[in-house]
Design a protein around this motif. Structure first.
Motif, PDB file in Angstrom:
ATOM      1  N   CYS A   1       5.881  13.976  -9.451  1.00 19.01           N
ATOM      2  CA  CYS A   1       7.060  14.896 -10.030  1.00 19.01           C
ATOM      3  C   CYS A   1       6.351  16.505  -9.742  1.00 19.01           C
ATOM      4  N   SER A   2       6.184  16.546  -8.442  1.00 21.38           N
ATOM      5  CA  SER A   2       5.535  17.790  -8.089  1.00 21.38           C
ATOM      6  C   SER A   2       6.160  18.505  -6.870  1.00 21.38           C
ATOM      7  N   GLY A   3       6.297  19.658  -6.661  1.00 17.12           N
ATOM      8  CA  GLY A   3       7.028  20.164  -5.399  1.00 17.12           C
ATOM      9  C   GLY A   3       8.324  19.792  -5.398  1.00 17.12           C
ATOM     10  N   ASP A   4       8.842  19.387  -4.444  1.00 12.36           N
ATOM     11  CA  ASP A   4      10.343  18.904  -4.230  1.00 12.36           C
ATOM     12  C   ASP A   4      10.256  17.319  -4.164  1.00 12.36           C
ATOM     13  N   HIS A   5       9.149  16.853  -4.473  1.00  8.77           N
ATOM     14  CA  HIS A   5       8.918  15.178  -4.265  1.00  8.77           C
ATOM     15  C   HIS A   5      10.120  14.408  -5.284  1.00  8.77           C
ATOM     16  N   PHE A   6       9.727  14.744  -6.717  1.00 11.54           N
ATOM     17  CA  PHE A   6      10.640  14.063  -7.649  1.00 11.54           C
ATOM     18  C   PHE A   6      10.807  15.107  -8.753  1.00 11.54           C
ATOM     19  N   GLU A   7      12.044  15.695  -9.066  1.00  8.86           N
ATOM     20  CA  GLU A   7      12.494  16.686  -9.967  1.00  8.86           C
ATOM     21  C   GLU A   7      13.063  16.132 -11.308  1.00  8.86           C
ATOM     22  N   VAL A   8      12.383  15.991 -12.287  1.00  7.62           N
ATOM     23  CA  VAL A   8      12.835  14.959 -13.491  1.00  7.62           C
ATOM     24  C   VAL A   8      14.153  15.798 -13.850  1.00  7.62           C
TER      25      VAL A   8
ATOM     26  N   PHE B   1       0.943  -1.335   0.015  1.00  7.95           N
ATOM     27  CA  PHE B   1      -0.157   0.125   0.145  1.00  7.95           C
ATOM     28  C   PHE B   1       0.770   1.161   0.153  1.00  7.95           C
ATOM     29  N   THR B   2       0.555   2.045  -0.982  1.00  2.00           N
ATOM     30  CA  THR B   2       1.407   3.343  -1.053  1.00  2.00           C
ATOM     31  C   THR B   2       0.358   4.461  -0.756  1.00  2.00           C
ATOM     32  N   LEU B   3       1.213   5.473  -0.633  1.00  2.00           N
ATOM     33  CA  LEU B   3       0.355   6.765  -0.627  1.00  2.00           C
ATOM     34  C   LEU B   3       0.837   7.705  -1.695  1.00  2.00           C
ATOM     35  N   PHE B   4       0.017   8.123  -2.570  1.00  2.00           N
ATOM     36  CA  PHE B   4       0.380   9.076  -3.777  1.00  2.00           C
ATOM     37  C   PHE B   4       0.559  10.576  -3.089  1.00  2.00           C
ATOM     38  N   THR B   5       1.649  11.063  -3.570  1.00  2.00           N
ATOM     39  CA  THR B   5       2.103  12.274  -2.899  1.00  2.00           C
ATOM     40  C   THR B   5       1.422  13.436  -3.771  1.00  2.00           C
ATOM     41  N   GLY B   6       1.021  13.210  -4.769  1.00  2.00           N
ATOM     42  CA  GLY B   6       0.344  14.633  -5.563  1.00  2.00           C
ATOM     43  C   GLY B   6      -0.340  15.639  -4.628  1.00  2.00           C
ATOM     44  N   GLN B   7      -1.465  15.090  -3.922  1.00  2.00           N
ATOM     45  CA  GLN B   7      -2.118  16.169  -3.121  1.00  2.00           C
ATOM     46  C   GLN B   7      -1.470  16.450  -1.654  1.00  2.00           C
ATOM     47  N   TRP B   8       0.012  16.061  -1.511  1.00  2.00           N
ATOM     48  CA  TRP B   8       0.799  16.550  -0.457  1.00  2.00           C
ATOM     49  C   TRP B   8       1.982  17.236  -0.948  1.00  2.00           C
ATOM     50  N   ALA B   9       1.938  17.745  -2.398  1.00  2.00           N
ATOM     51  CA  ALA B   9       3.045  18.492  -2.686  1.00  2.00           C
ATOM     52  C   ALA B   9       3.701  19.585  -2.052  1.00  2.00           C
ATOM     53  N   ASP B  10       2.677  20.464  -1.171  1.00  2.00           N
ATOM     54  CA  ASP B  10       2.935  21.420  -0.435  1.00  2.00           C
ATOM     55  C   ASP B  10       3.836  21.180   0.642  1.00  2.00           C
ATOM     56  N   LEU B  11       4.038  20.008   0.990  1.00  2.00           N
ATOM     57  CA  LEU B  11       5.041  19.579   2.072  1.00  2.00           C
ATOM     58  C   LEU B  11       6.173  18.998   1.260  1.00  2.00           C
ATOM     59  N   PRO B  12       7.248  19.093   2.202  1.00  2.00           N
ATOM     60  CA  PRO B  12       8.681  18.447   1.675  1.00  2.00           C
ATOM     61  C   PRO B  12       8.355  16.889   1.689  1.00  2.00           C
ATOM     62  N   LEU B  13       9.008  16.175   0.743  1.00  2.00           N
ATOM     63  CA  LEU B  13       8.835  14.774   0.581  1.00  2.00           C
ATOM     64  C   LEU B  13       9.275  14.117   1.975  1.00  2.00           C
ATOM     65  N   GLU B  14      10.069  14.674   2.723  1.00  2.00           N
ATOM     66  CA  GLU B  14      10.557  14.253   3.667  1.00  2.00           C
ATOM     67  C   GLU B  14       9.636  14.055   4.865  1.00  2.00           C
TER      68      GLU B  14
END
Length: 343
Positions: free
Chosen positions: A36-43, A5-18
């Motif tokens: 690929c939003s916020g600082d989560h994963f930068e292509v 089970f994973t959490l999609f981080t798109g709706q959390w991109a206002d928070l740092p990935l950490e």
């Protein structure tokens, strides 16, 4: 069934990935579907900086998390949308938007999706979730009358714009999973079939299953899974609650999310109309063993409550099939009786 089970981080991109990783680990998630939003994963950084990918992996390891897929919904949307406007400017990276010239935006978005395939390979995942955009979504009301040739041309344009991208995905050993979704080239059963036909079943193209978009369209998500079982690459879990009362409509009336006058709204998984038990039983039946990614969206609930609650609710449906058929005992008894009769 012990699917991760994973959490999609798109709706959390206002928070740092950490911070998102810390929360997900505390709640009991197995990993993240990283946007690929916020600082989560930068292509661009994943391809240009030798230590970037290692740093993302180190961050996940620090919290005991894994990653099976990344997503680039926002950039994919601009690859073949018919209208490119301020809505796209609001969601695209500045280097993709550029000067805003529509064809330039589409071209840069295509280049970014190709780069995303290469970044996914560098990161060690084989699936990218995303949108495609659509040259024909604006005609969905079918008025003014839309010639069949216009629709056919739309699918051909999609294929022309996306096939070169998908070819690079194939070269990278990465698959693109389109989230079947209104405003995309595929948004229901028949448009999904037409989309697959348009690209001749390209081996790098598949589907991200999300039942929330089917519920308000009155599409049976279980039947969708059965019909497209060979194309399901990934599963996102979002829920929808409908409330059609004679005034409310399926098209949303241009009312904002959470407005009680809407005919439907996204809600935290397990609180809507999605038939989750039937969905999980069907995923098992079709042999899907990949990640179950919770995409949390609910305009009426705080996400810090919704995300852990959704995980607990959906894990309850992820049970193993029986190791022995329930009627096997009857068969063994019948065989034993037959043996005694022969003796």
């Amino acid at each position: 069934m012990s699917r991760p089970f994973t959490l999609f981080t798109g709706q959390w991109a206002d928070l740092p990935l950490e911070e998102v990783a810390r929360l997900a680990a505390e709640w009991g998630y197995d990993g993240l579907e990283i946007a690929c939003s916020g600082d989560h994963f930068e292509v661009r950084r994943a391809l240009a900086e030798p230590d970037y990918v290692a740093g993302r992996h180190a961050l996940l390891k620090r919290y005991g998390l894994s990653c099976w897929a990344i997503s680039n919904h926002l950039v994919g949307q601009a690859v073949c949308d018919h209208v490119i406007d301020e809505r796209h400017e609001a969601i695209l990276p500045a280097h993709v938007w550029g000067d805003g010239d529509p064809e330039g935006v589409r071209g840069r978005a295509a280049e970014e999706m190709i780069a995303t395939a290469r970044a996914a390979r560098a990161f060690g995942v084989d699936t990218v979730i995303g949108f495609t955009g659509s040259p024909i979504w604006h005609t969905v009301a079918m008025f003014p009358p839309v010639p069949a040739a216009r629709i056919a041309a739309g699918y051909a344009e999609f294929a022309a714009r996306w096939t070169p991208i998908l070819d690079v995905f194939a070269e990278c050993g990465v698959r693109f999973a389109l989230e079947v979704h209104p405003s995309e080239i595929a948004y229901d059963h028949y448009t999904t079939a037409a989309t697959l036909d348009a690209i001749d079943g390209h081996p790098a193209f598949g589907l991200n299953f999300d039942p929330s978009h089917m519920i308000w369209q009155q599409i049976d998500p279980v039947q969708f899974l059965l019909d497209f079982k060979d194309h399901i690459l990934h599963v996102d879990c979002k829920d929808t609650k409908t409330r059609f009362d004679g005034r409310t409509g399926r098209l949303g009336s241009h009312l904002p999310w959470g407005d009680p006058r809407r005919g439907w709204d996204f809600v935290s998984a397990g609180r809507g109309d999605a038939p989750w038990e039937a969905i999980f039983r069907t995923l098992t039946a079709i042999g899907y063993t990949g990640p179950i990614s919770i995409e949390w969206e609910d305009a009426g609930m705080d996400r810090l409550r919704g995300a852990p609650e959704a995980l607990a609710r959906l894990r309850d449906f992820d049970f193993d099939p029986p190791s022995v058929s329930f009627d096997a005992a009857f068969s063994r008894r019948r065989d034993a009786d037959s043996t005694r009769d022969q003796g």
